[in-house]
Design a protein around this motif. Structure first.
Motif, PDB file in Angstrom:
ATOM      1  N   SER A 192       6.339   2.736  14.210  1.00  0.00           N
ATOM      2  CA  SER A 192       6.209   4.005  14.815  1.00  0.00           C
ATOM      3  C   SER A 192       8.004   4.598  15.073  1.00  0.00           C
ATOM      4  O   SER A 192       8.294   5.775  15.047  1.00  0.00           O
ATOM      5  N   PHE A 201       0.718  -1.100  -0.133  1.00  0.00           N
ATOM      6  CA  PHE A 201      -0.117  -0.024  -0.182  1.00  0.00           C
ATOM      7  C   PHE A 201       0.988   1.357  -0.116  1.00  0.00           C
ATOM      8  O   PHE A 201       2.032   1.125   0.394  1.00  0.00           O
ATOM      9  N   ARG A 239      -6.817  -9.425  16.146  1.00  0.00           N
ATOM     10  CA  ARG A 239      -5.619  -8.986  15.608  1.00  0.00           C
ATOM     11  C   ARG A 239      -5.714  -7.545  15.170  1.00  0.00           C
ATOM     12  O   ARG A 239      -4.946  -6.721  14.890  1.00  0.00           O
ATOM     13  N   ILE A 240      -7.069  -7.027  14.413  1.00  0.00           N
ATOM     14  CA  ILE A 240      -7.142  -5.768  13.949  1.00  0.00           C
ATOM     15  C   ILE A 240      -8.279  -4.948  14.877  1.00  0.00           C
ATOM     16  O   ILE A 240      -7.882  -3.679  15.327  1.00  0.00           O
ATOM     17  N   SER A 252       1.004   5.773  19.279  1.00  0.00           N
ATOM     18  CA  SER A 252       2.010   6.602  18.768  1.00  0.00           C
ATOM     19  C   SER A 252       2.130   6.216  17.139  1.00  0.00           C
ATOM     20  O   SER A 252       2.821   6.718  16.483  1.00  0.00           O
ATOM     21  N   GLY A 253       1.366   5.205  16.860  1.00  0.00           N
ATOM     22  CA  GLY A 253       1.461   4.886  15.379  1.00  0.00           C
ATOM     23  C   GLY A 253       0.678   6.034  14.513  1.00  0.00           C
ATOM     24  O   GLY A 253       1.034   6.182  13.493  1.00  0.00           O
ATOM     25  N   ASP A 276      -7.258   1.184   5.308  1.00  0.00           N
ATOM     26  CA  ASP A 276      -5.967   0.657   5.277  1.00  0.00           C
ATOM     27  C   ASP A 276      -5.808  -0.909   6.100  1.00  0.00           C
ATOM     28  O   ASP A 276      -5.441  -1.849   5.561  1.00  0.00           O
ATOM     29  N   TYR A 277      -6.105  -0.696   7.410  1.00  0.00           N
ATOM     30  CA  TYR A 277      -6.241  -2.143   8.238  1.00  0.00           C
ATOM     31  C   TYR A 277      -6.981  -3.001   7.828  1.00  0.00           C
ATOM     32  O   TYR A 277      -6.855  -4.057   7.812  1.00  0.00           O
ATOM     33  N   ARG A 319       8.746  -1.071  16.470  1.00  0.00           N
ATOM     34  CA  ARG A 319       7.465  -0.890  16.069  1.00  0.00           C
ATOM     35  C   ARG A 319       7.739   0.066  14.959  1.00  0.00           C
ATOM     36  O   ARG A 319       8.463   0.964  14.722  1.00  0.00           O
ATOM     37  N   VAL A 322      -5.758  -4.713   4.725  1.00  0.00           N
ATOM     38  CA  VAL A 322      -4.667  -5.556   5.015  1.00  0.00           C
ATOM     39  C   VAL A 322      -5.230  -6.675   5.558  1.00  0.00           C
ATOM     40  O   VAL A 322      -5.037  -8.076   4.925  1.00  0.00           O
ATOM     41  N   GLU A 356     -10.119 -13.854  13.980  1.00  0.00           N
ATOM     42  CA  GLU A 356      -8.722 -13.267  13.851  1.00  0.00           C
ATOM     43  C   GLU A 356      -8.804 -11.747  13.684  1.00  0.00           C
ATOM     44  O   GLU A 356      -8.335 -11.131  14.375  1.00  0.00           O
ATOM     45  N   PRO A 380      -7.042  -4.156  18.948  1.00  0.00           N
ATOM     46  CA  PRO A 380      -5.950  -3.170  18.967  1.00  0.00           C
ATOM     47  C   PRO A 380      -6.044  -1.793  18.389  1.00  0.00           C
ATOM     48  O   PRO A 380      -5.714  -0.797  18.733  1.00  0.00           O
ATOM     49  N   SER A 381      -6.906  -1.808  17.262  1.00  0.00           N
ATOM     50  CA  SER A 381      -6.971  -0.513  16.696  1.00  0.00           C
ATOM     51  C   SER A 381      -8.293   0.332  17.576  1.00  0.00           C
ATOM     52  O   SER A 381      -7.839   1.502  17.591  1.00  0.00           O
ATOM     53  N   LEU A 411       0.515  -2.452  10.772  1.00  0.00           N
ATOM     54  CA  LEU A 411      -0.220  -2.340  11.933  1.00  0.00           C
ATOM     55  C   LEU A 411       0.745  -1.926  12.972  1.00  0.00           C
ATOM     56  O   LEU A 411       1.739  -2.640  13.524  1.00  0.00           O
ATOM     57  N   PRO A 412       0.454  -0.683  13.579  1.00  0.00           N
ATOM     58  CA  PRO A 412       1.336  -0.142  14.390  1.00  0.00           C
ATOM     59  C   PRO A 412       1.392  -0.695  15.870  1.00  0.00           C
ATOM     60  O   PRO A 412       2.415  -0.468  16.475  1.00  0.00           O
ATOM     61  N   TRP A 413       0.484  -1.674  16.061  1.00  0.00           N
ATOM     62  CA  TRP A 413       0.880  -2.298  17.354  1.00  0.00           C
ATOM     63  C   TRP A 413       1.481  -3.318  17.450  1.00  0.00           C
ATOM     64  O   TRP A 413       1.855  -3.897  18.496  1.00  0.00           O
ATOM     65  N   ARG A 437      -0.074   1.332  23.841  1.00  0.00           N
ATOM     66  CA  ARG A 437       1.578   1.866  23.367  1.00  0.00           C
ATOM     67  C   ARG A 437       1.839   2.118  21.780  1.00  0.00           C
ATOM     68  O   ARG A 437       1.975   3.138  21.539  1.00  0.00           O
ATOM     69  N   GLY A 438       1.227   0.953  21.485  1.00  0.00           N
ATOM     70  CA  GLY A 438       1.724   0.927  19.844  1.00  0.00           C
ATOM     71  C   GLY A 438       0.709   1.862  19.103  1.00  0.00           C
ATOM     72  O   GLY A 438       1.162   2.289  18.331  1.00  0.00           O
ATOM     73  N   THR A 439      -0.576   1.552  19.264  1.00  0.00           N
ATOM     74  CA  THR A 439      -1.597   2.245  18.632  1.00  0.00           C
ATOM     75  C   THR A 439      -1.360   3.771  18.729  1.00  0.00           C
ATOM     76  O   THR A 439      -1.716   4.566  17.843  1.00  0.00           O
ATOM     77  N   SER A 485       0.592   0.996   5.511  1.00  0.00           N
ATOM     78  CA  SER A 485      -0.436   0.211   6.190  1.00  0.00           C
ATOM     79  C   SER A 485       0.074  -1.055   7.154  1.00  0.00           C
ATOM     80  O   SER A 485      -0.527  -2.107   7.209  1.00  0.00           O
TER      81      SER A 485
END
Lengths: 283, 301
Positions: free
Chosen positions: A155, A101, B216-217, B300-301, B198-199, A153, B202, B212, B220-221, A107-109, B296-298, A105
């Motif tokens: 980010s 993409f 997985r999506i 800052s992403g 986007d997610y 990660r 994916v 799943e 967390p999202s 996955l940030p986590w 944490r990940g989400t 895209s």
């Protein structure tokens, strides 16, 4: 009579040379309906792609390039006509047509490794053991030179690195067709050149079929076997298909003076800025 | 990359002579000095955050003391509270009999109800929220119902739940559940609706199945939204438990206040209020902290 090998495929392993029916876009129309408004985006698009070919789709903004790629990916459905992959109709997305993409895209986590591993587990969960899947994931990360950042990660890494991981994830699915949606569009010129070289190397090594959307004329000529030029929308179609008869491997610096390169470049530029100039001021 | 490597090469060469030229004493002396200043900075920062609230609390206590120290005052002054309810403040965990236990135990009992009710509300709320967020028809059908039900005050549910469960303990838990669930549902639904395309693409390309996709999506999202809902939910639960316990009785902190009121122990009530406030504050921070770690990940992403 023995047909000679095509010169452009001499560095790659191509199982079926000249098999034009590997991926077929057959009289495809796409119309979007939103409320009472209907927009015809694509009209009568025809294209046959060989196994192992690298195809670029180029055209002005809003000409339906992304729509065409989404149709091949199965993310949107055709209104009329069909997309055929190995004579099977495409009507849903799947890992055999992996997409890189534009905005990576990832996955940030998930870490870099886990982003690729998710795809590997999903595609090869039943076929490969855990050890094999780990090795496969690491191999793909190595291929894009991102193994060193496996525990970071998204980010925490740069835009170019994210795109590398995106490519690794797509390659990890071992797709029949690799679809790249303006993969280098968001990157600076130096990073872009670096990544283009990587993609060329990977393509030479794996011999996979690839379809890439781009805005960049040089990128299209440098990477592609054929360049598909789209007319302006609405109701865009393929205006011209240009064969790029440059031997591989191609080197960026040598291309600057190569007459074939310059010819191709000029042909694309003429198409885009003479015959199909974007008159619309909205662009 | 190679450009960066080239550029970094000459630097050590340029720096080295300076470092060599300066005597070692200077560098050694500098390091502890820097560490000292860092400790000083930390102490300063600590005081900057701790001193202002302490000053404010001290001033409030002073004003309160003056306002309530008259002989005709109807509310107890801080000194009187200290004199009358010293045992409650100093010994939160004493046990003198089935109904005469320290405030720590009472808070623990209330917390147990909150944990059960809130825990159920989080699980059911996230699942319902995921359903509402994902399906247009579920949104159309359920959203108006949720919007009406969420405005019902917690205690209004108590008679109905008492009638349904015929026991005070499950009724109190049900009141917590029904109070906490709405913000969880609504925030989860918003989070799910805001999953970037986007997610979703994916997930489609990978052909993730529903389970799943959920783990997985979706989760967390939507996690930042979910935790916002949970944080509002835990606050509401703690508000509701005190009121519910006042009516249902038992050992909880709510009933303690009601009991103290009936036996005119105003000092005990004030102490209980402070307990409730502190515990509520800690609960809120706890959920926020878990949220911070989990997203944490989400974030800052």
């Amino acid at each position: 009579m023995i047909a000679p090998l095509e010169p452009k495929s001499h560095t790659r392993l191509v199982p079926m040379i000249g098999d034009k029916s590997f991926l077929k876009i057959d009289h495809v129309d796409k119309t979007f309906v939103r409320g009472s408004a209907t927009t015809e985006v694509l009209s009568d698009v025809n294209l046959a792609i060989e196994r192992g070919e690298y195809i670029s789709i180029i055209g002005h903004s809003g000409c339906g390039k992304s729509t065409l790629l989404n149709l091949i990916a199965g993310l949107t459905t055709v209104t009329r006509g069909a997309v055929l992959l190995e004579n099977q109709e495409v009507n849903a997305p799947g890992p055999d047509r992996a997409v890189v993409f534009q905005n990576h895209s990832l996955l940030p986590w998930l870490t870099v490794y886990d982003n690729v591993r998710l795809a590997v587990d999903k595609v090869f969960g039943r076929m490969k053991s855990k050890v094999e899947r780990h090795a496969w994931t690491m191999e793909k990360l190595d291929l894009v030179q991102m193994a060193h950042a496996r525990d970071k990660r998204p980010s925490e890494i740069s835009g170019g690195m994210k795109q590398r991981v995106g490519i690794a994830r797509a390659l990890a699915m071992e797709p029949k067709v690799l679809l790249l949606d303006e993969p280098f569009g968001a990157l600076d010129a130096l990073t872009r050149a670096h990544l283009q070289d990587s993609v060329m190397q990977i393509h030479a090594r794996l011999g996979n079929t690839a379809i890439m959307i781009t805005h960049d004329v040089d990128e299209a000529v440098l990477l592609s076997d054929r360049i598909v030029m789209m007319t302006n929308g609405p109701a865009a179609h393929i205006g011209e298909v240009l064969e790029v008869n440059l031997p591989r491997p191609r080197h960026r610096l040598e291309m600057a003076t190569n007459p074939e390169y310059l010819r191709c470049r000029e042909a694309v530029l003429r198409f885009l800025y003479e015959r199909h100039r974007l008159v619309d001021t909205a662009a | 990359m190679s450009v960066a490597a080239l550029r970094s090469e000459p630097q050590p060469a340029a720096v080295a002579p300076v470092a060599r030229g300066a005597s070692n004493v200077v560098t050694i002396a500098r390091k502890p000095a820097r560490r000292d200043s860092r400790i000083k900075q930390k102490i300063a920062a600590f005081f900057a955050t701790v001193v202002p609230p302490l000053v404010v609390v001290a001033m409030m206590l002073l004003v309160w003391e003056f306002a309530c120290s008259g002989p005709k005052s109807s509310l107890p002054a801080p000194t009187r509270i200290w004199a009358e309810s010293q045992d409650l403040i100093l010994q939160p965990f004493f046990v003198n009999g089935p109904q005469d236990v320290g405030l720590g135990w009472r808070v623990a009992t209330s917390l147990e109800r909150v944990v059960i009710g809130f825990g159920l509300a989080s699980v059911v709320g996230v699942l319902l929220g995921a359903l509402v967020g994902q399906s247009v028809w579920a949104t159309r059908g359920l959203d108006p119902v949720f919007q009406v039900l969420r405005t019902v005050p917690p205690l209004a549910w108590l008679p109905i739940s008492l009638a349904a469960f015929r026991d005070s303990a499950p009724s109190a838990i049900f009141v917590i559940f029904i109070t906490a669930i709405w913000p969880v549902i609504i925030n989860t639904a918003v989070g799910i609706r805001n999953i970037p395309q986007d997610y979703q693409n994916v997930a489609k390309v990978l052909r993730l199945n529903h389970i799943e996709y959920f783990w997985r999506i979706m989760i967390p999202s939507a996690a930042p939204y979910i935790f916002t809902g949970l944080r509002i939910g835990i606050g509401l639960s703690w508000l509701a438990i005190v009121a519910a316990e006042m009516l249902t009785g038992g050992v909880g902190i709510g009933f303690f206040i009601w009991d103290a009121w009936n036996s005119s122990k105003l000092s005990d009530i004030v102490v209980a209020l402070i307990y409730i406030g502190v515990v509520g504050f800690v609960l809120d921070r706890l959920v926020a902290l878990i949220g911070q770690i989990a997203t944490r990940g989400t974030a800052s992403g």
